[in-house]
Motif scaffolding. Structure first.
Motif, PDB file in Angstrom:
ATOM      1  N   LEU A 227       0.824  -1.210   0.000  1.00  0.00           N
ATOM      2  CA  LEU A 227       0.000   0.000   0.000  1.00  0.00           C
ATOM      3  C   LEU A 227       0.860   1.263   0.000  1.00  0.00           C
ATOM      4  N   ALA A 228       1.949   1.246   0.761  1.00  0.00           N
ATOM      5  CA  ALA A 228       2.849   2.407   0.789  1.00  0.00           C
ATOM      6  C   ALA A 228       3.469   2.624  -0.590  1.00  0.00           C
ATOM      7  N   PHE A 229       3.868   1.535  -1.239  1.00  0.00           N
ATOM      8  CA  PHE A 229       4.441   1.640  -2.583  1.00  0.00           C
ATOM      9  C   PHE A 229       3.394   2.148  -3.568  1.00  0.00           C
ATOM     10  N   PHE A 230       2.198   1.557  -3.542  1.00  0.00           N
ATOM     11  CA  PHE A 230       1.124   1.982  -4.442  1.00  0.00           C
ATOM     12  C   PHE A 230       0.830   3.474  -4.279  1.00  0.00           C
ATOM     13  N   LEU A 231       0.722   3.913  -3.029  1.00  0.00           N
ATOM     14  CA  LEU A 231       0.392   5.321  -2.768  1.00  0.00           C
ATOM     15  C   LEU A 231       1.469   6.242  -3.330  1.00  0.00           C
ATOM     16  N   GLY A 232       2.718   5.885  -3.111  1.00  0.00           N
ATOM     17  CA  GLY A 232       3.809   6.699  -3.640  1.00  0.00           C
ATOM     18  C   GLY A 232       3.791   6.779  -5.151  1.00  0.00           C
ATOM     19  N   GLU A 233       3.522   5.650  -5.805  1.00  0.00           N
ATOM     20  CA  GLU A 233       3.481   5.624  -7.262  1.00  0.00           C
ATOM     21  C   GLU A 233       2.320   6.454  -7.806  1.00  0.00           C
ATOM     22  N   VAL A 234       1.142   6.332  -7.192  1.00  0.00           N
ATOM     23  CA  VAL A 234      -0.016   7.104  -7.660  1.00  0.00           C
ATOM     24  C   VAL A 234       0.232   8.597  -7.479  1.00  0.00           C
ATOM     25  N   LYS A 235       0.840   8.985  -6.369  1.00  0.00           N
ATOM     26  CA  LYS A 235       1.174  10.401  -6.161  1.00  0.00           C
ATOM     27  C   LYS A 235       2.127  10.900  -7.242  1.00  0.00           C
ATOM     28  N   ASP A 236       3.099  10.065  -7.611  1.00  0.00           N
ATOM     29  CA  ASP A 236       4.043  10.437  -8.675  1.00  0.00           C
ATOM     30  C   ASP A 236       3.317  10.587 -10.012  1.00  0.00           C
ATOM     31  N   ILE A 237       2.388   9.681 -10.293  1.00  0.00           N
ATOM     32  CA  ILE A 237       1.621   9.754 -11.537  1.00  0.00           C
ATOM     33  C   ILE A 237       0.782  11.025 -11.566  1.00  0.00           C
ATOM     34  N   ILE A 238       0.141  11.346 -10.450  1.00  0.00           N
ATOM     35  CA  ILE A 238      -0.656  12.578 -10.370  1.00  0.00           C
ATOM     36  C   ILE A 238       0.223  13.796 -10.652  1.00  0.00           C
ATOM     37  N   GLU A 239       1.375  13.832 -10.025  1.00  0.00           N
ATOM     38  CA  GLU A 239       2.276  14.979 -10.184  1.00  0.00           C
ATOM     39  C   GLU A 239       2.675  15.178 -11.642  1.00  0.00           C
ATOM     40  N   VAL A 240       2.932  14.081 -12.349  1.00  0.00           N
ATOM     41  CA  VAL A 240       3.327  14.189 -13.752  1.00  0.00           C
ATOM     42  C   VAL A 240       2.157  14.647 -14.616  1.00  0.00           C
ATOM     43  N   PHE A 241       0.977  14.027 -14.430  1.00  0.00           N
ATOM     44  CA  PHE A 241      -0.157  14.353 -15.294  1.00  0.00           C
ATOM     45  C   PHE A 241      -0.752  15.722 -14.990  1.00  0.00           C
ATOM     46  N   GLU A 242      -0.511  16.264 -13.821  1.00  0.00           N
ATOM     47  CA  GLU A 242      -0.955  17.635 -13.529  1.00  0.00           C
ATOM     48  C   GLU A 242      -0.219  18.649 -14.408  1.00  0.00           C
ATOM     49  N   VAL A 292       3.144  -0.459 -10.555  1.00  0.00           N
ATOM     50  CA  VAL A 292       1.988   0.384 -10.870  1.00  0.00           C
ATOM     51  C   VAL A 292       2.268   1.053 -12.212  1.00  0.00           C
ATOM     52  N   LYS A 293       1.346   0.909 -13.164  1.00  0.00           N
ATOM     53  CA  LYS A 293       1.519   1.532 -14.474  1.00  0.00           C
ATOM     54  C   LYS A 293       0.176   2.052 -14.988  1.00  0.00           C
ATOM     55  N   MET A 294       0.254   3.103 -15.781  1.00  0.00           N
ATOM     56  CA  MET A 294      -0.905   3.577 -16.542  1.00  0.00           C
ATOM     57  C   MET A 294      -0.980   2.769 -17.834  1.00  0.00           C
ATOM     58  N   ILE A 295      -2.188   2.345 -18.214  1.00  0.00           N
ATOM     59  CA  ILE A 295      -2.359   1.550 -19.433  1.00  0.00           C
ATOM     60  C   ILE A 295      -3.612   1.995 -20.187  1.00  0.00           C
ATOM     61  N   ASP A 296      -3.768   1.490 -21.393  1.00  0.00           N
ATOM     62  CA  ASP A 296      -4.951   1.661 -22.237  1.00  0.00           C
ATOM     63  C   ASP A 296      -5.101   3.105 -22.728  1.00  0.00           C
ATOM     64  N   PHE A 297      -4.446   3.374 -23.858  1.00  0.00           N
ATOM     65  CA  PHE A 297      -4.451   4.729 -24.413  1.00  0.00           C
ATOM     66  C   PHE A 297      -5.042   4.781 -25.818  1.00  0.00           C
ATOM     67  N   ALA A 298      -6.052   3.957 -26.067  1.00  0.00           N
ATOM     68  CA  ALA A 298      -6.703   3.950 -27.376  1.00  0.00           C
ATOM     69  C   ALA A 298      -7.397   5.273 -27.663  1.00  0.00           C
ATOM     70  N   HIS A 299      -7.783   5.979 -26.583  1.00  0.00           N
ATOM     71  CA  HIS A 299      -8.499   7.249 -26.735  1.00  0.00           C
ATOM     72  C   HIS A 299      -7.765   8.359 -25.981  1.00  0.00           C
ATOM     73  N   ALA A 300      -6.455   8.403 -26.180  1.00  0.00           N
ATOM     74  CA  ALA A 300      -5.615   9.404 -25.518  1.00  0.00           C
ATOM     75  C   ALA A 300      -5.032  10.354 -26.549  1.00  0.00           C
ATOM     76  N   THR A 301      -5.153  11.647 -26.288  1.00  0.00           N
ATOM     77  CA  THR A 301      -4.629  12.663 -27.201  1.00  0.00           C
ATOM     78  C   THR A 301      -4.081  13.832 -26.388  1.00  0.00           C
ATOM     79  N   TRP A 302      -3.286  14.658 -27.058  1.00  0.00           N
ATOM     80  CA  TRP A 302      -2.746  15.865 -26.433  1.00  0.00           C
ATOM     81  C   TRP A 302      -3.617  17.054 -26.810  1.00  0.00           C
ATOM     82  N   HIS A 303      -3.854  17.933 -25.824  1.00  0.00           N
ATOM     83  CA  HIS A 303      -4.723  19.100 -26.023  1.00  0.00           C
ATOM     84  C   HIS A 303      -4.005  20.350 -25.534  1.00  0.00           C
ATOM     85  N   LYS A 304      -3.080  20.843 -26.333  1.00  0.00           N
ATOM     86  CA  LYS A 304      -2.306  22.004 -25.945  1.00  0.00           C
ATOM     87  C   LYS A 304      -3.216  23.205 -25.714  1.00  0.00           C
ATOM     88  N   GLY A 305      -3.056  23.831 -24.557  1.00  0.00           N
ATOM     89  CA  GLY A 305      -3.841  25.009 -24.214  1.00  0.00           C
ATOM     90  C   GLY A 305      -5.104  24.730 -23.432  1.00  0.00           C
TER      91      GLY A 305
END
Length: 339
Positions: A227-242, A292-305
């Motif tokens: 759980l400690a590892f999972f929490l740390g990884e999810v926090k890191d993912i949030i920080e990047v995607f923000e 912990v990994k993010m997966i499934d990007f069939a409907h993922a795109t970049w939206h600059k701005g």
């Protein structure tokens, strides 16, 4: 990795999928996943490699693409089947195989585990992209409104837990949601399992995942560490995607940890004695404790701005909150057991 490495006739069905679509394959070693995909998913992975290197640690390693027709592979077509819900609707246990010869080749996140315990969390309250037809939007909006997708921004899409060599029978109240895999010693939770939860009770699904057996001291210790590892990884993912201006509909966070308690303890000892800095990680071929990994990007795109993807981030933050609550509770249980 060169796609010439693969002999299509030697690909086999991938047995560790907790959710997703039918038609997923693996190679003989089990180190890679070969799955039907859209051109958009390949474009997303290639754009990550080219311009978003901070995301790379949080995604499966992208190894290229294959053009693979049904006649190229010796693997028979497998339909995962359907389930009839209480209101009489027929739901597929997995999504239909995508009608395409285009396949993406990715690292198999469950490789390196003896008995991987897997949890797939589907992110977002809005589950459709702008290209979706009205009927699909309406169907997915109904799913969201009736599940934790709408209330928390995520839902449990699938789960797989190791129960031991003598896998217990599934209780009657769970038979609609769980299949017993005696050969693997596992319970496999279908996508309807996650749909039965409301916001107040979804933590029960996480408890089922991190405590698939009795709360012995080894299981408590493992749960605390995982759980400690999972929490740390999810926090890191949030920080990047923000910091990213993306839109990801149907993406998931995949959690994996070693389900065999004895193997988990053995792996800890192996990792303590290993020195990855002295050798190439691939040559060491070390077992794993958790991933912990993010997966499934069939409907993922970049939206600059357009700013960060708050639709997906809301689910990530809800997940982090539940993991923190469970970690605090588990740490107290460990402390109480030590007294």
């Amino acid at each position: 990795m060169s796609t010439k490495t693969f002999d299509p006739s030697k690909l086999q069905s991938f047995g560790n999928a907790a959710a997703g679509h039918d038609g997923v394959l693996s190679d003989e070693t089990g180190a890679v996943v070969v799955k039907p995909c859209t051109a958009a998913e390949i474009a997303f992975y290639e754009s990550v490699a080219a311009s978003h290197s901070d995301l790379i640690p949080h995604l499966p390693t992208y190894m290229g693409q294959l053009t693979l027709s049904s006649k190229d592979s010796a693997v028979p077509e497998v339909d995962s089947g359907t389930i009839t819900t209480e209101d009489g609707k027929v739901e597929r246990l997995h999504g239909k195989k995508i009608a395409t010869e285009l396949h993406i080749v990715l690292e198999n996140i469950t490789s390196g585990f003896k008995k991987p315990n897997i949890l797939d969390l589907k992110l977002g309250a809005q589950l459709w992209d702008e290209a979706s037809k009205p009927e699909k939007r309406a169907r997915l909006d109904e799913v969201s409104a009736q599940t934790t997708s709408g209330s928390l921004g995520f839902r449990i899409a699938g789960m797989r837990t190791y129960k031991g060599a003598e896998v217990p029978d599934v209780p009657e109240d769970l038979t609609k949601f769980v299949e017993q895999d005696k050969e693997a010693g596992c319970w496999v939770f279908n996508k309807m399992y996650g749909r039965k939860f409301h916001a107040q009770g979804v933590s029960d699904g996480f408890v089922e995942y991190v405590f698939p057996g009795a709360k012995t001291q080894p299981e408590l210790e493992r749960a605390r560490e995982v759980l400690a590892f999972f929490l740390g990884e999810v926090k890191d993912i949030i920080e990047v995607f923000e910091k990213k201006e993306s839109r990801m509909y149907g993406a998931s966070i995949l959690f994996v940890y070693e389900g065999d308690v004895e193997e988990y303890a053995k792996t800890k000892q192996i990792l303590r004695s290993a020195h990855p800095e002295d050798e190439d990680d691939d040559e060491l071929n070390l077992p794993k404790l958790a991933a912990v990994k993010m997966i499934d990007f069939a409907h993922a795109t970049w939206h600059k701005g357009d700013g960060p993807d708050e639709n997906a981030l809301r689910g990530m933050r809800s997940t982090a909150g539940i993991l923190k609550q469970l970690l605090d509770k588990t740490e107290k249980e460990v402390d109480d057991a030590d007294e």
